[in-house]
Motif scaffolding. Structure first.
Motif, PDB file in Angstrom:
ATOM      1  N   ASP A 158      45.785  46.840  36.010  1.00  0.00           N
ATOM      2  CA  ASP A 158      46.589  45.640  36.220  1.00  0.00           C
ATOM      3  C   ASP A 158      47.626  45.869  37.310  1.00  0.00           C
ATOM      4  O   ASP A 158      47.860  45.009  38.161  1.00  0.00           O
ATOM      5  CB  ASP A 158      47.285  45.228  34.917  1.00  0.00           C
ATOM      6  CG  ASP A 158      46.327  44.560  33.942  1.00  0.00           C
ATOM      7  OD1 ASP A 158      45.286  44.073  34.402  1.00  0.00           O
ATOM      8  OD2 ASP A 158      46.628  44.545  32.743  1.00  0.00           O
ATOM      9  N   ASN A 190      47.050  35.748  33.550  1.00  0.00           N
ATOM     10  CA  ASN A 190      47.110  35.738  32.079  1.00  0.00           C
ATOM     11  C   ASN A 190      47.079  34.333  31.492  1.00  0.00           C
ATOM     12  O   ASN A 190      47.789  34.025  30.528  1.00  0.00           O
ATOM     13  CB  ASN A 190      48.373  36.476  31.599  1.00  0.00           C
ATOM     14  CG  ASN A 190      48.412  37.910  32.077  1.00  0.00           C
ATOM     15  OD1 ASN A 190      47.412  38.619  32.014  1.00  0.00           O
ATOM     16  ND2 ASN A 190      49.555  38.344  32.579  1.00  0.00           N
ATOM     17  N   HIS A 239      38.783  40.124  34.755  1.00  0.00           N
ATOM     18  CA  HIS A 239      39.549  41.212  34.156  1.00  0.00           C
ATOM     19  C   HIS A 239      39.392  42.444  35.048  1.00  0.00           C
ATOM     20  O   HIS A 239      38.261  42.831  35.362  1.00  0.00           O
ATOM     21  CB  HIS A 239      39.023  41.550  32.758  1.00  0.00           C
ATOM     22  CG  HIS A 239      39.655  40.751  31.657  1.00  0.00           C
ATOM     23  ND1 HIS A 239      41.020  40.530  31.581  1.00  0.00           N
ATOM     24  CD2 HIS A 239      39.113  40.122  30.583  1.00  0.00           C
ATOM     25  CE1 HIS A 239      41.277  39.797  30.499  1.00  0.00           C
ATOM     26  NE2 HIS A 239      40.145  39.532  29.894  1.00  0.00           N
ATOM     27  N   SER A 289      43.033  38.189  32.919  1.00  0.00           N
ATOM     28  CA  SER A 289      44.153  38.657  33.722  1.00  0.00           C
ATOM     29  C   SER A 289      44.364  37.762  34.937  1.00  0.00           C
ATOM     30  O   SER A 289      45.494  37.482  35.328  1.00  0.00           O
ATOM     31  CB  SER A 289      43.898  40.100  34.177  1.00  0.00           C
ATOM     32  OG  SER A 289      43.786  40.971  33.076  1.00  0.00           O
TER      33      SER A 289
END
Length: 221
Positions: free
Chosen positions: A25, A112, A164, A202
């Motif tokens: 991330d 998110n 993701h 994400s």
């Protein structure tokens, strides 16, 4: 009482996966930041100052800038002159410097975000029967999501790409049920998905090419 070996191994594996996901991330957020700017004449010191102003632990080191993430992992950046993006991102420290104009950050990229799942049986049936699954083999979700987007937009539907950044990363799409303002997740291998995991990601964005802004392209020194 000693912890059984099997349980200890499972716990360590879960911790490792969580740390890996957090690291991914951070890398992707950094890539999105440097993809949102350009500056042909930026220096190493300017690049380090720019990154520090955005909350990164960044320091110039010779011919590159070192960024240290919260877990201790390091990545390296070099200004890239007139090439797209502010800088190049390196997995290992580069031996030589590489040659970073303000471009608009694409606000259509969401972080998110969670989407509401369609419960319309006719819509679910329509989307399920529109494609013969698996569309792509396992491991080809990027190409698969691109093809799904082409198919469903060709049918007049709005789609959102879900990504993701876990290693090696996973991408799928959501197809909008315009009658209820809800969505249906579609995986290029498994088909229509009703698991809640497929309705949050994400990163989510309306065009396939925006994946390039959130998925690092590494150089190896």
């Amino acid at each position: 009482m000693p912890v059984p070996i099997q349980k200890l191994s499972l716990f360590l594996l879960i911790v490792a996966l969580l740390l890996q996901s957090s690291h991914a991330d951070e890398e992707n957020d950094l890539w999105l930041l440097i993809s949102s700017y350009e500056d042909i004449g930026i220096s190493l010191n300017d690049l380090a100052t720019f990154l520090a102003a955005h909350g990164y632990n960044a320091k110039p080191a010779g011919s590159y800038v070192t960024v240290t993430f919260s877990g201790g992992n390091e990545v390296y950046l070099t200004p890239n002159g007139a090439a797209p993006r502010l800088a190049d991102l390196w997995m290992t420290a580069p031996e030589k410097p590489v040659g970073p104009i303000r471009v608009n950050y694409d606000e259509s990229i969401k972080k998110n975000a969670t989407y509401a799942m369609s419960s319309n049986p006719e819509f679910v049936k329509s989307i399920s029967r529109s494609v013969l699954f698996p569309l792509m083999p396992l491991g080809m979700c990027y190409e698969g999501s691109k093809q799904l987007g082409i198919i469903y937009t060709g049918m007049g539907s709005n789609v959102t790409y879900m990504f993701h950044p876990d290693d090696p990363g996973h991408e799928w799409i959501l197809v909008e049920d315009g009658s209820t303002n809800t969505w249906l997740a579609v995986d290029s291998y498994y088909g229509v998905m009703t698991s809640s995991d497929y309705y949050a990601a994400s990163y989510s964005f309306p065009r396939f090419d925006l994946l390039d802004l959130v998925n690092p392209q590494w150089r190896i020194g």
